[in-house]
Design a protein around this motif. Structure first.
Motif, mmCIF file in Angstrom:
data_model
loop_
_atom_site.group_PDB
_atom_site.id
_atom_site.type_symbol
_atom_site.label_atom_id
_atom_site.label_comp_id
_atom_site.label_asym_id
_atom_site.label_seq_id
_atom_site.Cartn_x
_atom_site.Cartn_y
_atom_site.Cartn_z
ATOM 1 N N ILE A 39 26.263 -7.647 -10.615
ATOM 2 C CA ILE A 39 26.345 -8.886 -11.552
ATOM 3 C C ILE A 39 24.820 -9.375 -11.768
ATOM 4 N N GLY A 40 24.674 -9.879 -13.334
ATOM 5 C CA GLY A 40 23.555 -10.215 -13.553
ATOM 6 C C GLY A 40 23.009 -11.728 -13.329
ATOM 7 N N ARG A 41 24.359 -12.316 -13.393
ATOM 8 C CA ARG A 41 24.399 -13.800 -13.715
ATOM 9 C C ARG A 41 25.463 -14.418 -13.043
ATOM 10 N N VAL A 42 25.442 -15.385 -12.118
ATOM 11 C CA VAL A 42 26.295 -15.956 -11.511
ATOM 12 C C VAL A 42 26.595 -17.370 -12.112
ATOM 13 N N TRP A 43 27.704 -17.722 -12.644
ATOM 14 C CA TRP A 43 27.857 -19.177 -12.922
ATOM 15 C C TRP A 43 28.951 -20.017 -12.570
ATOM 16 N N ALA A 44 29.011 -21.246 -12.325
ATOM 17 C CA ALA A 44 30.013 -21.986 -11.755
ATOM 18 C C ALA A 44 30.298 -23.487 -12.554
ATOM 19 N N GLN A 45 31.267 -23.805 -12.450
ATOM 20 C CA GLN A 45 31.551 -25.221 -13.229
ATOM 21 C C GLN A 45 32.551 -26.181 -12.197
ATOM 22 N N THR A 46 32.280 -27.390 -12.188
ATOM 23 C CA THR A 46 33.102 -28.396 -11.614
ATOM 24 C C THR A 46 33.057 -29.559 -12.459
ATOM 25 N N MET A 47 34.104 -30.497 -12.401
ATOM 26 C CA MET A 47 34.001 -31.835 -12.787
ATOM 27 C C MET A 47 32.468 -32.519 -12.633
ATOM 28 N N ALA A 48 32.042 -33.108 -13.523
ATOM 29 C CA ALA A 48 30.824 -33.770 -13.506
ATOM 30 C C ALA A 48 30.600 -34.905 -12.267
ATOM 31 N N VAL A 49 31.835 -35.493 -12.240
ATOM 32 C CA VAL A 49 31.870 -36.552 -11.089
ATOM 33 C C VAL A 49 31.915 -35.854 -9.632
ATOM 34 N N ASN A 50 32.174 -34.614 -9.342
ATOM 35 C CA ASN A 50 32.335 -33.797 -8.185
ATOM 36 C C ASN A 50 31.111 -33.561 -7.595
ATOM 37 N N ILE A 51 30.515 -34.746 -7.122
ATOM 38 C CA ILE A 51 28.998 -34.593 -6.599
ATOM 39 C C ILE A 51 29.027 -33.552 -5.379
ATOM 40 N N ALA A 52 30.044 -33.502 -4.524
ATOM 41 C CA ALA A 52 29.905 -32.671 -3.330
ATOM 42 C C ALA A 52 29.843 -31.117 -3.711
ATOM 43 N N SER A 53 31.100 -30.933 -4.800
ATOM 44 C CA SER A 53 30.761 -29.289 -5.280
ATOM 45 C C SER A 53 29.328 -29.102 -6.152
ATOM 46 N N ARG A 54 28.812 -30.278 -6.740
ATOM 47 C CA ARG A 54 27.718 -29.835 -7.290
ATOM 48 C C ARG A 54 26.446 -29.733 -6.409
ATOM 49 N N ARG A 55 26.608 -30.499 -5.385
ATOM 50 C CA ARG A 55 25.411 -30.014 -4.256
ATOM 51 C C ARG A 55 25.780 -28.784 -3.632
ATOM 52 N N VAL A 56 26.856 -28.288 -3.414
ATOM 53 C CA VAL A 56 27.177 -27.059 -2.866
ATOM 54 C C VAL A 56 26.400 -26.076 -3.827
ATOM 55 N N MET A 57 26.623 -25.898 -5.259
ATOM 56 C CA MET A 57 26.135 -25.156 -6.049
ATOM 57 C C MET A 57 24.579 -25.193 -6.099
ATOM 58 N N GLU A 58 23.979 -26.245 -5.963
ATOM 59 C CA GLU A 58 22.508 -26.358 -5.679
ATOM 60 C C GLU A 58 21.942 -25.720 -4.515
ATOM 61 N N LYS A 59 22.791 -26.081 -3.495
ATOM 62 C CA LYS A 59 22.385 -25.539 -2.215
ATOM 63 C C LYS A 59 22.461 -23.968 -2.283
ATOM 64 N N ALA A 60 23.186 -23.389 -2.887
ATOM 65 C CA ALA A 60 23.552 -22.265 -3.046
ATOM 66 C C ALA A 60 22.432 -21.593 -4.014
ATOM 67 N N GLY A 61 21.715 -22.196 -4.615
ATOM 68 C CA GLY A 61 20.522 -21.597 -5.544
ATOM 69 C C GLY A 61 20.907 -21.769 -7.061
ATOM 70 N N LEU A 62 22.068 -22.388 -7.506
ATOM 71 C CA LEU A 62 22.173 -22.414 -8.790
ATOM 72 C C LEU A 62 21.743 -23.702 -9.381
ATOM 73 N N ARG A 63 21.289 -23.634 -10.773
ATOM 74 C CA ARG A 63 20.843 -24.776 -11.526
ATOM 75 C C ARG A 63 21.702 -25.093 -12.480
ATOM 76 N N TYR A 64 21.510 -26.514 -13.008
ATOM 77 C CA TYR A 64 22.259 -27.246 -13.839
ATOM 78 C C TYR A 64 22.005 -26.615 -15.054
ATOM 79 N N VAL A 65 23.096 -26.176 -15.914
ATOM 80 C CA VAL A 65 22.833 -25.850 -17.317
ATOM 81 C C VAL A 65 23.036 -26.732 -18.205
ATOM 82 N N ARG A 66 24.423 -27.248 -18.200
ATOM 83 C CA ARG A 66 25.054 -28.137 -19.407
ATOM 84 C C ARG A 66 25.994 -29.005 -18.768
#
Length: 103
Positions: A39-66
């Protein structure tokens, strides 16, 4: 050549929240995608208000796109704030300073 695509999702029982399992699992999936699946790119999405899931994505190294908005016939509370997309490219993951994610 297009990168292979693979989908994955998770949901943890409330009793497992806050113990690092989601971050550990996300990092393992990312590692597998980049090292074994090509895989060349991993992406994930969640509800904007789901702060816990957003934090997991950030801790896993993903960066906010949009932030984007989708139509749902039976929306959950918070849907009006939109969905967020995060991503991580293999080249960024492989950098030595990338949270120790690389092999």
């Amino acid at each position: 050549m297009a990168s292979p695509t693979s989908n994955s999702a998770y949901r943890l029982a409330r009793s497992a929240w806050g113990r690092g399992y989601a971050t550990e699992g996300a990092r393992a999936l990312i590692r597998k995608g980049f090292t074994e699946l090509g895989i060349g790119r991993v992406w994930a999405q969640t509800m904007a208000v789901n702060i816990a899931s957003r934090r997991v994505m950030e801790k896993a190294g993903l960066r906010y796109v949009r932030t984007f908005h989708q139509h749902f016939d039976d929306p959950l509370p918070g849907t009006e704030h939109g969905e967020v997309e995060y991503e991580l490219h293999r080249a960024d993951w492989a950098k030595p300073e990338s949270l120790g994610n690389a092999p």
